[in-house]
Design a protein around this motif. Structure first.
Motif, PDB file in Angstrom:
ATOM      1  N   SER A 134       0.848  -1.161  -0.154  1.00  0.00           N
ATOM      2  CA  SER A 134      -0.101  -0.012   0.122  1.00  0.00           C
ATOM      3  C   SER A 134       0.985   1.295   0.024  1.00  0.00           C
ATOM      4  O   SER A 134       2.197   1.249   0.154  1.00  0.00           O
ATOM      5  CB  SER A 134      -1.077  -0.065   1.372  1.00  0.00           C
ATOM      6  N   LEU A 135       0.149   2.456   0.084  1.00  0.00           N
ATOM      7  CA  LEU A 135       1.013   3.541   0.168  1.00  0.00           C
ATOM      8  C   LEU A 135       1.447   3.912   1.760  1.00  0.00           C
ATOM      9  O   LEU A 135       0.848   3.405   2.453  1.00  0.00           O
ATOM     10  CB  LEU A 135       0.200   4.784  -0.233  1.00  0.00           C
ATOM     11  N   PRO A 136       2.656   4.448   1.680  1.00  0.00           N
ATOM     12  CA  PRO A 136       3.047   4.661   3.172  1.00  0.00           C
ATOM     13  C   PRO A 136       2.350   5.893   3.978  1.00  0.00           C
ATOM     14  O   PRO A 136       1.550   6.544   3.160  1.00  0.00           O
ATOM     15  CB  PRO A 136       4.520   5.082   2.840  1.00  0.00           C
ATOM     16  N   GLY A 137       2.382   5.833   5.107  1.00  0.00           N
ATOM     17  CA  GLY A 137       1.702   6.680   5.954  1.00  0.00           C
ATOM     18  C   GLY A 137       1.221   6.181   7.442  1.00  0.00           C
ATOM     19  O   GLY A 137       1.680   4.927   7.505  1.00  0.00           O
ATOM     20  N   GLY A 138       0.553   6.814   8.127  1.00  0.00           N
ATOM     21  CA  GLY A 138       0.233   6.410   9.458  1.00  0.00           C
ATOM     22  C   GLY A 138      -0.467   7.445  10.311  1.00  0.00           C
ATOM     23  O   GLY A 138      -1.001   8.421   9.643  1.00  0.00           O
ATOM     24  N   GLY A 139      -0.498   7.397  11.596  1.00  0.00           N
ATOM     25  CA  GLY A 139      -1.239   8.110  12.355  1.00  0.00           C
ATOM     26  C   GLY A 139      -0.813   9.584  12.821  1.00  0.00           C
ATOM     27  O   GLY A 139       0.309   9.612  12.785  1.00  0.00           O
ATOM     28  N   VAL A 140      -1.395  10.525  13.029  1.00  0.00           N
ATOM     29  CA  VAL A 140      -1.101  11.942  13.482  1.00  0.00           C
ATOM     30  C   VAL A 140      -1.232  11.608  14.743  1.00  0.00           C
ATOM     31  O   VAL A 140      -2.115  11.355  15.470  1.00  0.00           O
ATOM     32  CB  VAL A 140      -2.082  12.985  12.846  1.00  0.00           C
ATOM     33  N   GLU A 141      -0.002  12.081  15.488  1.00  0.00           N
ATOM     34  CA  GLU A 141       0.251  11.946  16.880  1.00  0.00           C
ATOM     35  C   GLU A 141      -0.373  13.276  17.599  1.00  0.00           C
ATOM     36  O   GLU A 141      -0.256  14.278  16.892  1.00  0.00           O
ATOM     37  CB  GLU A 141       1.542  11.790  17.278  1.00  0.00           C
ATOM     38  N   ASP A 142      -0.640  13.252  18.760  1.00  0.00           N
ATOM     39  CA  ASP A 142      -1.022  14.593  19.496  1.00  0.00           C
ATOM     40  C   ASP A 142      -0.032  15.640  19.461  1.00  0.00           C
ATOM     41  O   ASP A 142       0.831  15.458  19.644  1.00  0.00           O
ATOM     42  CB  ASP A 142      -1.379  14.186  21.130  1.00  0.00           C
ATOM     43  N   GLY A 143      -0.629  16.900  19.097  1.00  0.00           N
ATOM     44  CA  GLY A 143       0.236  18.025  18.984  1.00  0.00           C
ATOM     45  C   GLY A 143       0.967  18.007  17.474  1.00  0.00           C
ATOM     46  O   GLY A 143       1.746  19.064  17.441  1.00  0.00           O
ATOM     47  N   GLU A 144       0.808  17.117  16.764  1.00  0.00           N
ATOM     48  CA  GLU A 144       1.281  17.100  15.434  1.00  0.00           C
ATOM     49  C   GLU A 144       0.213  17.759  14.334  1.00  0.00           C
ATOM     50  O   GLU A 144      -1.002  17.608  14.490  1.00  0.00           O
ATOM     51  CB  GLU A 144       1.689  15.869  14.887  1.00  0.00           C
ATOM     52  N   LEU A 145       0.880  18.419  13.260  1.00  0.00           N
ATOM     53  CA  LEU A 145       0.058  18.767  12.160  1.00  0.00           C
ATOM     54  C   LEU A 145       0.040  17.763  11.229  1.00  0.00           C
ATOM     55  O   LEU A 145       1.318  17.025  11.170  1.00  0.00           O
ATOM     56  CB  LEU A 145       0.249  20.238  11.859  1.00  0.00           C
ATOM     57  N   MET A 146      -0.768  17.564  10.177  1.00  0.00           N
ATOM     58  CA  MET A 146      -0.671  16.529   9.451  1.00  0.00           C
ATOM     59  C   MET A 146       0.737  16.478   8.584  1.00  0.00           C
ATOM     60  O   MET A 146       1.095  15.623   8.114  1.00  0.00           O
ATOM     61  CB  MET A 146      -1.869  16.805   8.281  1.00  0.00           C
ATOM     62  N   HIS A 147       0.895  17.752   7.880  1.00  0.00           N
ATOM     63  CA  HIS A 147       2.383  17.864   7.269  1.00  0.00           C
ATOM     64  C   HIS A 147       3.516  17.281   7.932  1.00  0.00           C
ATOM     65  O   HIS A 147       4.292  16.840   7.607  1.00  0.00           O
ATOM     66  CB  HIS A 147       2.543  19.097   6.580  1.00  0.00           C
ATOM     67  N   GLU A 148       3.522  17.494   9.274  1.00  0.00           N
ATOM     68  CA  GLU A 148       4.365  17.136  10.381  1.00  0.00           C
ATOM     69  C   GLU A 148       4.370  15.603  10.599  1.00  0.00           C
ATOM     70  O   GLU A 148       5.403  14.795  10.501  1.00  0.00           O
ATOM     71  CB  GLU A 148       4.566  17.590  11.574  1.00  0.00           C
ATOM     72  N   ALA A 149       3.224  15.024  10.396  1.00  0.00           N
ATOM     73  CA  ALA A 149       2.989  13.643  10.781  1.00  0.00           C
ATOM     74  C   ALA A 149       3.400  13.016   9.408  1.00  0.00           C
ATOM     75  O   ALA A 149       4.006  11.792   9.402  1.00  0.00           O
ATOM     76  CB  ALA A 149       1.812  13.322  10.897  1.00  0.00           C
ATOM     77  N   LEU A 150       3.268  13.508   8.402  1.00  0.00           N
ATOM     78  CA  LEU A 150       3.585  13.003   7.082  1.00  0.00           C
ATOM     79  C   LEU A 150       5.155  12.865   6.964  1.00  0.00           C
ATOM     80  O   LEU A 150       5.572  11.923   6.688  1.00  0.00           O
ATOM     81  CB  LEU A 150       2.840  13.692   5.923  1.00  0.00           C
ATOM     82  N   ARG A 151       5.759  13.863   7.233  1.00  0.00           N
ATOM     83  CA  ARG A 151       7.244  13.722   7.360  1.00  0.00           C
ATOM     84  C   ARG A 151       7.523  12.609   8.173  1.00  0.00           C
ATOM     85  O   ARG A 151       8.510  11.853   7.828  1.00  0.00           O
ATOM     86  CB  ARG A 151       7.728  15.183   7.791  1.00  0.00           C
ATOM     87  N   ARG A 152       7.254  12.729   9.403  1.00  0.00           N
ATOM     88  CA  ARG A 152       7.419  11.623  10.284  1.00  0.00           C
ATOM     89  C   ARG A 152       7.362  10.092   9.885  1.00  0.00           C
ATOM     90  O   ARG A 152       8.215   9.152   9.810  1.00  0.00           O
ATOM     91  CB  ARG A 152       6.947  11.982  11.878  1.00  0.00           C
ATOM     92  N   GLU A 153       6.190  10.051   9.250  1.00  0.00           N
ATOM     93  CA  GLU A 153       5.662   8.936   8.762  1.00  0.00           C
ATOM     94  C   GLU A 153       6.513   8.318   7.493  1.00  0.00           C
ATOM     95  O   GLU A 153       6.868   6.915   7.578  1.00  0.00           O
ATOM     96  CB  GLU A 153       4.418   8.572   8.589  1.00  0.00           C
TER      97      GLU A 153
END
Length: 167
Positions: A42-61
């Motif tokens: 599948s495509l990479p990705g995952g959960g947004v953690e508390d305090g993260e904005l979506m683009h930050e979560a995307l970078r981390r994932e």
């Protein structure tokens, strides 16, 4: 105040998904996504953690799942709002990424492999996803059958997945 009024609200699930292209190839990750725990692409990705904005979560994932450093998204590929018994009102947003660097090398133990595939091969692998919720928006976007930014609304009960609306 009743006991029901004092019940803590259910946490909302928020997911981010990244679409990374290399020429005419798409980055996919192989992980346990099947109904019986089968390893699927599948495509990479995952959960947004508390305090993260979506683009930050995307970078981390994407760093965790593929070992890549990515820039900000350039467009919203699609949005899914899924109401299921396990995760009421879950929200998943897929973003197209154009700027990235690094070598594909997953750091997440849940990811068995990450690799770029020519679009026809990627579509075949994505077609093997047994969940319509996981498969339809991704394939629809990558084939151009639906416009970028399309919103998909699903209601899932048991094994029944129902597309309620799409626009």
């Amino acid at each position: 105040m009743t006991a029901e009024d004092s019940k803590a609200p259910e946490p909302r699930v928020q997911l981010v998904i990244g679409i990374i292209r290399q020429d005419n190839e798409i980055l996919l990750v192989r992980e346990s996504l099947g109904a019986e725990g089968e390893m699927l692409w599948s495509l990479p990705g995952g959960g947004v953690e508390d305090g993260e904005l979506m683009h930050e979560a995307l970078r981390r994932e994407l760093r965790e799942e593929a070992g890549l450093l990515v820039g900000d998204p350039v467009r919203t590929a699609f949005l899914m709002h899924i109401d299921s018994e396990q995760h009421p009102s879950a929200l998943a947003v897929a973003f197209e990424i154009e700027e990235w660097s690094g070598e594909v090398a997953p750091e997440d133990d849940d990811i068995e492999q990450a690799a770029f595939f020519p679009l026809p091969d990627a579509l075949k692998l994505l077609g093997e996803l047994d969940s319509a919720t996981q498969r339809e928006p991704i394939v629809g976007y990558l084939t151009g059958a639906v416009a970028p930014g399309t919103t998909w609304l699903y209601r899932n009960r048991g094994k029944e997945e129902t597309l309620v609306a799409r626009w």
